[in-house]
Enzyme design. Structure first.
Site, PDB file in Angstrom:
ATOM      1  N   ASP A  16      -1.973  -1.631  10.771  1.00  0.00           N
ATOM      2  CA  ASP A  16      -2.337  -1.660   9.356  1.00  0.00           C
ATOM      3  C   ASP A  16      -2.984  -2.965   8.918  1.00  0.00           C
ATOM      4  O   ASP A  16      -3.512  -3.054   7.808  1.00  0.00           O
ATOM      5  CB  ASP A  16      -1.100  -1.414   8.480  1.00  0.00           C
TER       6      ASP A  16
ATOM      7  N   SER B 194       0.476  -6.732   5.431  1.00  0.00           N
ATOM      8  CA  SER B 194      -0.244  -7.396   4.353  1.00  0.00           C
ATOM      9  C   SER B 194      -0.063  -8.911   4.426  1.00  0.00           C
ATOM     10  O   SER B 194      -1.023  -9.677   4.265  1.00  0.00           O
ATOM     11  CB  SER B 194       0.246  -6.872   3.004  1.00  0.00           C
TER      12      SER B 194
ATOM     13  N   LYS C  32       0.841  -1.196   0.000  1.00  0.00           N
ATOM     14  CA  LYS C  32       0.000   0.000   0.000  1.00  0.00           C
ATOM     15  C   LYS C  32       0.877   1.247   0.000  1.00  0.00           C
ATOM     16  O   LYS C  32       2.055   1.208   0.365  1.00  0.00           O
ATOM     17  CB  LYS C  32      -0.953   0.026   1.207  1.00  0.00           C
TER      18      LYS C  32
ATOM     19  N   GLY D 225       7.494   1.536   4.765  1.00  0.00           N
ATOM     20  CA  GLY D 225       6.236   2.257   4.882  1.00  0.00           C
ATOM     21  C   GLY D 225       5.187   1.792   3.893  1.00  0.00           C
ATOM     22  O   GLY D 225       4.205   2.487   3.627  1.00  0.00           O
TER      23      GLY D 225
END
Length: 280
Positions: free
Chosen positions: A138, A106, A13, A100
């Site tokens: 995240d 993920s 991302k 980052g």
């Protein structure tokens, strides 16, 4: 019984604007950011085993595999569900670490989703989101698997639609530990007027409040920003250290990537509307 490996893609991302709008009493910072999925993937192969053991095989990272978020995700799901099956997990890394770009988060989300299916543990999306939040801020975004406005400490996720975009991403030859970046952050939240900033403003302004802290800790990054700004507005993603340029035209992105790639670790990527392993 022999079980075959199941192959899945785990996307990265980029943060299209990131504002730090406050700090909780427990020390966690409150963020407001647009998260955009991109077609830069790690490949994950998962094989079910019946011995109850979870292993990261062919692990080539600098840390022990027991510290890897993907491994922790499998163990957490196993403990939460009471599943007696195990798994062999292979991760072919493409997404750079400490960049980052959410590679570890993920991977953790992908393992939760796929093992929930392969182990037939039957967890709901909300249950997976709860487990994901225990692993990292995240991870829930990647479980949802859609571009989103992400707020709070990552738990408030509002899906949004984004235009098709192309990115040239530069990964400097250093990592920016998230803890160090936030420790160096200098913001007066009483003077900040960003709580009501609109999603469209985040995207159009392309500002990352963590950039100043990274520039302070790693002054060598300033030269990279200066060079990239010749081709557009250079933006740092997450807590760094990767910097990207965005384009509406694929050929323009390709041309800039060709110019930069001889000198930098360069990636060319396009935005995704939905993750290959999205829950929603």
């Amino acid at each position: 019984m022999y079980y075959q490996f199941h192959s899945v893609l785990s996307p990265a991302k980029l943060n299209l604007g990131l504002k730090v709008i406050g700090k909780r009493p427990d020390g966690y910072h409150l963020l407001k950011s647009v998260f955009c999925l991109i077609d830069l993937y790690d490949k994950i192969d998962i094989q079910i085993t019946l011995n109850g053991k979870v292993s990261l095989i062919e692990h080539q990272q600098a840390w022990f595999y027991q510290k890897d978020l993907a491994y922790k995700a499998a163990i957490l799901l196993q403990e939460y569900s009471g599943c007696t099956k195990g798994a062999n997990i292979k991760i072919k890394k493409v997404i750079p670490s400490g960049a980052g770009m959410g590679g570890g988060s993920s991977n953790a989300a992908t393992v939760l989703i796929i093992l929930n299916h392969l182990w037939e543990t039957g967890l709901t999306t909300d249950e997976l989101l709860g487990l994901g939040a225990q692993l990292g801020a995240d991870v829930p975004f990647f479980i949802r698997g859609q571009n989103a406005l992400v707020e709070g400490i990552g738990e408030i996720i509002t899906p949004i639609e984004l235009p098709e975009l192309y990115f040239v991403i530069i990964k400097p030859d250093f990592h920016a530990p998230t803890k160090d970046v936030f420790a160096a952050l200098e913001l007066d939240f009483e003077q900040c007027n960003t709580k009501n900033i609109l999603t469209t403003q985040l995207i159009s302004q392309k500002e990352n409040d963590l950039e100043a802290a990274v520039r302070k800790i790693y002054p060598q990054i300033n030269d990279i920003f200066s060079e990239l700004n010749q081709y557009g507005k250079a933006v740092m993603t997450g807590s760094g250290s990767s910097i990207y340029l965005s384009f509406a035209d694929k050929n323009s992105a390709k041309n800039v990537a060709n110019i930069l790639s001889p000198r930098y670790n360069t990636f060319l990527a396009a935005s995704l509307a939905v993750s290959p392993v999205a829950c929603d």
